[in-house]
Design a protein around this motif. Sequence first.
Motif, PDB file in Angstrom:
ATOM      1  N   ILE A 473     -26.525  10.812   1.419  1.00  0.00           N
ATOM      2  CA  ILE A 473     -25.208  10.597   2.015  1.00  0.00           C
ATOM      3  C   ILE A 473     -24.946   9.102   2.028  1.00  0.00           C
ATOM      4  CG2 ILE A 473     -23.797  10.877   4.095  1.00  0.00           C
ATOM      5  CD1 ILE A 473     -25.503  13.348   4.756  1.00  0.00           C
ATOM      6  N   VAL A 474     -24.077   8.660   1.114  1.00  0.00           N
ATOM      7  CA  VAL A 474     -23.735   7.245   1.026  1.00  0.00           C
ATOM      8  C   VAL A 474     -22.523   6.986   1.916  1.00  0.00           C
ATOM      9  CG1 VAL A 474     -23.016   5.354  -0.466  1.00  0.00           C
ATOM     10  CG2 VAL A 474     -24.637   7.056  -1.313  1.00  0.00           C
ATOM     11  N   VAL A 475     -22.701   6.148   2.925  1.00  0.00           N
ATOM     12  CA  VAL A 475     -21.633   5.812   3.862  1.00  0.00           C
ATOM     13  C   VAL A 475     -21.014   4.497   3.392  1.00  0.00           C
ATOM     14  CG1 VAL A 475     -21.029   5.455   6.276  1.00  0.00           C
ATOM     15  CG2 VAL A 475     -22.938   6.968   5.680  1.00  0.00           C
ATOM     16  N   ASP A 476     -19.816   4.583   2.841  1.00  0.00           N
ATOM     17  CA  ASP A 476     -19.195   3.467   2.139  1.00  0.00           C
ATOM     18  C   ASP A 476     -18.034   2.891   2.956  1.00  0.00           C
ATOM     19  OD1 ASP A 476     -17.914   1.738   0.399  1.00  0.00           O
ATOM     20  OD2 ASP A 476     -17.449   3.256  -1.121  1.00  0.00           O
ATOM     21  N   ASN A 477     -18.207   1.656   3.439  1.00  0.00           N
ATOM     22  CA  ASN A 477     -17.098   0.966   4.108  1.00  0.00           C
ATOM     23  C   ASN A 477     -16.693  -0.324   3.381  1.00  0.00           C
ATOM     24  OD1 ASN A 477     -19.226  -0.694   4.733  1.00  0.00           O
ATOM     25  ND2 ASN A 477     -18.998  -0.538   6.955  1.00  0.00           N
ATOM     26  N   GLY A 478     -17.213  -0.489   2.141  1.00  0.00           N
ATOM     27  CA  GLY A 478     -16.787  -1.601   1.310  1.00  0.00           C
ATOM     28  C   GLY A 478     -17.275  -2.959   1.743  1.00  0.00           C
ATOM     29  N   MET A 479     -18.429  -2.998   2.426  1.00  0.00           N
ATOM     30  CA  MET A 479     -18.922  -4.307   2.870  1.00  0.00           C
ATOM     31  C   MET A 479     -20.362  -4.184   3.367  1.00  0.00           C
ATOM     32  SD  MET A 479     -16.832  -4.594   6.462  1.00  0.00           S
ATOM     33  CE  MET A 479     -16.789  -3.211   7.606  1.00  0.00           C
ATOM     34  N   TYR A 480     -20.995  -5.335   3.503  1.00  0.00           N
ATOM     35  CA  TYR A 480     -22.264  -5.389   4.239  1.00  0.00           C
ATOM     36  C   TYR A 480     -21.893  -5.363   5.721  1.00  0.00           C
ATOM     37  CZ  TYR A 480     -24.872  -6.598  -0.003  1.00  0.00           C
ATOM     38  OH  TYR A 480     -25.461  -6.575  -1.243  1.00  0.00           O
ATOM     39  N   GLY A 481     -21.817  -4.157   6.279  1.00  0.00           N
ATOM     40  CA  GLY A 481     -21.192  -3.958   7.583  1.00  0.00           C
ATOM     41  C   GLY A 481     -21.868  -4.665   8.739  1.00  0.00           C
ATOM     42  N   THR A 482     -23.206  -4.621   8.790  1.00  0.00           N
ATOM     43  CA  THR A 482     -23.901  -5.257   9.905  1.00  0.00           C
ATOM     44  C   THR A 482     -23.666  -6.763   9.902  1.00  0.00           C
ATOM     45  OG1 THR A 482     -25.604  -3.544   9.870  1.00  0.00           O
ATOM     46  CG2 THR A 482     -26.141  -5.594  11.010  1.00  0.00           C
ATOM     47  N   ILE A 483     -23.752  -7.362   8.719  1.00  0.00           N
ATOM     48  CA  ILE A 483     -23.547  -8.811   8.636  1.00  0.00           C
ATOM     49  C   ILE A 483     -22.098  -9.157   8.956  1.00  0.00           C
ATOM     50  CG2 ILE A 483     -23.918 -10.858   7.221  1.00  0.00           C
ATOM     51  CD1 ILE A 483     -26.416  -9.080   7.851  1.00  0.00           C
ATOM     52  N   ARG A 484     -21.168  -8.328   8.486  1.00  0.00           N
ATOM     53  CA  ARG A 484     -19.760  -8.560   8.797  1.00  0.00           C
ATOM     54  C   ARG A 484     -19.522  -8.486  10.303  1.00  0.00           C
ATOM     55  NH1 ARG A 484     -14.625  -7.444   6.572  1.00  0.00           N
ATOM     56  NH2 ARG A 484     -13.099  -8.132   8.125  1.00  0.00           N
ATOM     57  N   PRO A 538     -30.726  16.984  -7.264  1.00  0.00           N
ATOM     58  CA  PRO A 538     -30.480  15.807  -6.427  1.00  0.00           C
ATOM     59  C   PRO A 538     -28.980  15.578  -6.332  1.00  0.00           C
ATOM     60  CG  PRO A 538     -32.175  15.356  -8.068  1.00  0.00           C
ATOM     61  CD  PRO A 538     -31.556  16.678  -8.438  1.00  0.00           C
ATOM     62  N   ALA A 539     -28.502  15.242  -5.159  1.00  0.00           N
ATOM     63  CA  ALA A 539     -27.063  15.147  -4.940  1.00  0.00           C
ATOM     64  C   ALA A 539     -26.709  13.904  -4.160  1.00  0.00           C
ATOM     65  CB  ALA A 539     -26.555  16.381  -4.202  1.00  0.00           C
ATOM     66  N   ILE A 540     -25.520  13.379  -4.433  1.00  0.00           N
ATOM     67  CA  ILE A 540     -24.962  12.266  -3.666  1.00  0.00           C
ATOM     68  C   ILE A 540     -23.605  12.683  -3.134  1.00  0.00           C
ATOM     69  CG2 ILE A 540     -24.020   9.922  -3.770  1.00  0.00           C
ATOM     70  CD1 ILE A 540     -26.122   9.235  -5.838  1.00  0.00           C
ATOM     71  N   LEU A 541     -23.421  12.538  -1.825  1.00  0.00           N
ATOM     72  CA  LEU A 541     -22.122  12.717  -1.211  1.00  0.00           C
ATOM     73  C   LEU A 541     -21.594  11.329  -0.866  1.00  0.00           C
ATOM     74  CD1 LEU A 541     -22.690  15.800   1.143  1.00  0.00           C
ATOM     75  CD2 LEU A 541     -21.880  15.749  -1.229  1.00  0.00           C
ATOM     76  N   HIS A 542     -20.553  10.917  -1.559  1.00  0.00           N
ATOM     77  CA  HIS A 542     -19.959   9.594  -1.381  1.00  0.00           C
ATOM     78  C   HIS A 542     -18.945   9.684  -0.244  1.00  0.00           C
ATOM     79  CE1 HIS A 542     -17.625   6.034  -3.426  1.00  0.00           C
ATOM     80  NE2 HIS A 542     -17.923   5.790  -2.164  1.00  0.00           N
ATOM     81  N   CYS A 543     -19.364   9.266   0.950  1.00  0.00           N
ATOM     82  CA  CYS A 543     -18.538   9.397   2.156  1.00  0.00           C
ATOM     83  C   CYS A 543     -17.837   8.070   2.440  1.00  0.00           C
ATOM     84  CB  CYS A 543     -19.400   9.812   3.338  1.00  0.00           C
ATOM     85  SG  CYS A 543     -20.149  11.447   3.137  1.00  0.00           S
ATOM     86  N   VAL A 544     -16.533   8.065   2.316  1.00  0.00           N
ATOM     87  CA  VAL A 544     -15.747   6.837   2.479  1.00  0.00           C
ATOM     88  C   VAL A 544     -15.210   6.771   3.900  1.00  0.00           C
ATOM     89  CG1 VAL A 544     -13.803   5.499   1.617  1.00  0.00           C
ATOM     90  CG2 VAL A 544     -15.107   6.951   0.045  1.00  0.00           C
ATOM     91  N   ILE A 545     -15.603   5.731   4.634  1.00  0.00           N
ATOM     92  CA  ILE A 545     -15.147   5.587   6.016  1.00  0.00           C
ATOM     93  C   ILE A 545     -14.286   4.341   6.162  1.00  0.00           C
ATOM     94  CG2 ILE A 545     -17.186   6.797   6.898  1.00  0.00           C
ATOM     95  CD1 ILE A 545     -18.186   4.059   7.938  1.00  0.00           C
ATOM     96  N   ASP A 546     -13.513   4.318   7.224  1.00  0.00           N
ATOM     97  CA  ASP A 546     -12.645   3.181   7.510  1.00  0.00           C
ATOM     98  C   ASP A 546     -13.505   1.967   7.873  1.00  0.00           C
ATOM     99  OD1 ASP A 546     -10.856   1.340   8.936  1.00  0.00           O
ATOM    100  OD2 ASP A 546      -9.426   2.998   8.929  1.00  0.00           O
ATOM    101  N   PRO A 547     -13.233   0.800   7.298  1.00  0.00           N
ATOM    102  CA  PRO A 547     -14.003  -0.397   7.652  1.00  0.00           C
ATOM    103  C   PRO A 547     -13.977  -0.726   9.143  1.00  0.00           C
ATOM    104  CG  PRO A 547     -12.688  -0.801   5.689  1.00  0.00           C
ATOM    105  CD  PRO A 547     -12.260   0.524   6.226  1.00  0.00           C
ATOM    106  N   GLU A 548     -12.931  -0.288   9.836  1.00  0.00           N
ATOM    107  CA  GLU A 548     -12.855  -0.535  11.272  1.00  0.00           C
ATOM    108  C   GLU A 548     -13.926   0.234  12.046  1.00  0.00           C
ATOM    109  OE1 GLU A 548     -10.961  -2.372  13.533  1.00  0.00           O
ATOM    110  OE2 GLU A 548     -10.494  -3.557  11.754  1.00  0.00           O
ATOM    111  N   ALA A 549     -14.417   1.347  11.476  1.00  0.00           N
ATOM    112  CA  ALA A 549     -15.397   2.196  12.169  1.00  0.00           C
ATOM    113  C   ALA A 549     -16.792   1.591  12.026  1.00  0.00           C
ATOM    114  CB  ALA A 549     -15.352   3.610  11.610  1.00  0.00           C
ATOM    115  N   ILE A 550     -16.980   0.425  12.579  1.00  0.00           N
ATOM    116  CA  ILE A 550     -18.209  -0.331  12.404  1.00  0.00           C
ATOM    117  C   ILE A 550     -19.338   0.158  13.302  1.00  0.00           C
ATOM    118  CG2 ILE A 550     -17.777  -2.139  14.122  1.00  0.00           C
ATOM    119  CD1 ILE A 550     -19.092  -2.655  10.516  1.00  0.00           C
ATOM    120  N   SER A 551     -18.979   0.896  14.358  1.00  0.00           N
ATOM    121  CA  SER A 551     -19.976   1.346  15.330  1.00  0.00           C
ATOM    122  C   SER A 551     -19.387   2.494  16.146  1.00  0.00           C
ATOM    123  CB  SER A 551     -20.352   0.180  16.262  1.00  0.00           C
ATOM    124  OG  SER A 551     -20.952   0.637  17.452  1.00  0.00           O
TER     125      SER A 551
END
Length: 571
Positions: A473-484, A538-551
């Motif tokens: 499950i790839v959680v994609d918010n388009g950034m290095y979220g923790t560092i951001r 083997p499977a990948i679910l590309h889960c796109v989340i809002d960048p605002e949902a940081i935590s």
Amino acid sequence: MSATHTAPVPMSRPRTGGQILVDQLRIHGIEHVFCVPGESYLAVLDALHDADINVTVCRQEGGAMMMAEAHGKLTGRPAACFVTRGPGAANATPGIHIASHDSTPVLVFVGQIERGVRERGALQELDYRAAFSHFAKWATEIDDARRIPEIVSRAVHTAMSGRPGPVLVALPEDMLVDRVECADAQPAQETQAYPGAGQVAAALALLAQASRPLVVLGGTRWTAEAVSRFAQWARDSRLPVTVSLRRQMLFPTSNESFVGDLGFGPNPALVEQVKQADLILLVGSRMSETPSQGYTLLDIPVPRQKLIHVFPDAAELGRVYAPTLGICATPSAFVEALAAKPLPASKSRAEYAARLRTIYETWRSTEPVATPGALQMSRVMEHLNKVLPQDAIVCNGAGNYATWIHRFYRFDAFGTQLAPTSGSMGYGVPAAVGAKRVFPHKTVVAFAGDGCFLMNGQEFATAVQYGLPIIVIVVDNGMYGTIRMHQEREYPGRVSATALRNPDFAAYARAFGGHGERVEKTEDFAPAFERALACGQPAILHCVIDPEAISPAFTLSQVRESALAAGRGRV
């Protein structure tokens, strides 16, 4: 998984160093080898050709090492990781660092230049003792093929003993082709450190006197039986129990004594209760920076609370925290002694445990947490809690996406969690591959952030090669979220070097020969996950989340606004 030890057979015929080494692996019950091949240890690869050892060929040494480390976490026994000299060894370093911080037994064998050309700056030359002395529990090199049985035996014992860890052994290329005669070793046996009867009695007396005792579990050298017995004993004793970072599989969340975890983003009310406790029973954990919340929960060197510290390595007792009672024992041996002694009933202790459980349930009852965007990660975790079997293995690397797992997933069985306490990225995918190689019939799910996945995502090819139907499950918010998040906290509005432009991860999966789907809405996750389970690939679910949902606790904008209100980032 229990290791099968092969009785040593006296060898009088000459053997190559490579054959002697593989014979020792068999004798010590090393059933899995994870490797990236290299010309520096061809003699070992040749000997493995006819050996009854599972060999997993990986795409990069970091992934191979993390697979071997995951094996050690799940089984308590070391696997072997083979990498080639120089760059190969350097690539394996992140996994060795994980094994060191996480106290995981693992054997690392590294090819080396020929003995006769040392100190000339030969191709890929490296002094492994010097380079890895701070990473490995022991780093050495074998000069004489006759000593292979001796050194491998010591390596296995060292990796498993006391506080477990990685052991690195360098193998000069010419040594591996020497033909010599030597005797084999005996199978290595794990050595337990047991508490004294007086120590157990003293621990029980301190617990009985306390009105606000709290148990913190962590570390390694646990077994499924020890976890089960301690869970029952703690429940009968009305003792509240928490776990340290990424050690949630050590105590079932369904047990009424469980009160939460001390990882990243813990329940603030639980953190306060740790400070107010009058006694801490710390079993197996070092109570390092993250579970101690930046070394704020226990004073150093003498904690405010009485402290019973149980750890399998005497060097750790008193190293940071001076215990009221220090016990050098493995968690399993301590539980065996403790569980045979009932703790006298105490009304104040029972009320305290009930209050902490209520605090935990209140924290849990706020679920699902609503965040910006069409895909709600709390709902994703809610679904996984319903559909995954109790023994499913859940893996993750590092990143803010992991807070959803740690807060919302219900770990209820031992051997179900693979995550690095060192905070290393890129761990989830190779760990899942390693887990599926060891337990092919268990469901294995890996979580990875978009930045995390691409650090070792190539090991998805390894899963395809061996037909290992892991689900990533790839959680994609388009950034290095923790560092951001930290960037917004310290330098609000000044975004630098944290944005990512990502590929189509579902197409990536299909390109490798696996199953891939893109998920953008909450209601699409459950059917996509069901298809991933059913496909047998083997499977990948590309889960796109809002960048605002940081935590689960706050948005990215809230972090920035709070920092600006505090006057940060202003010139």
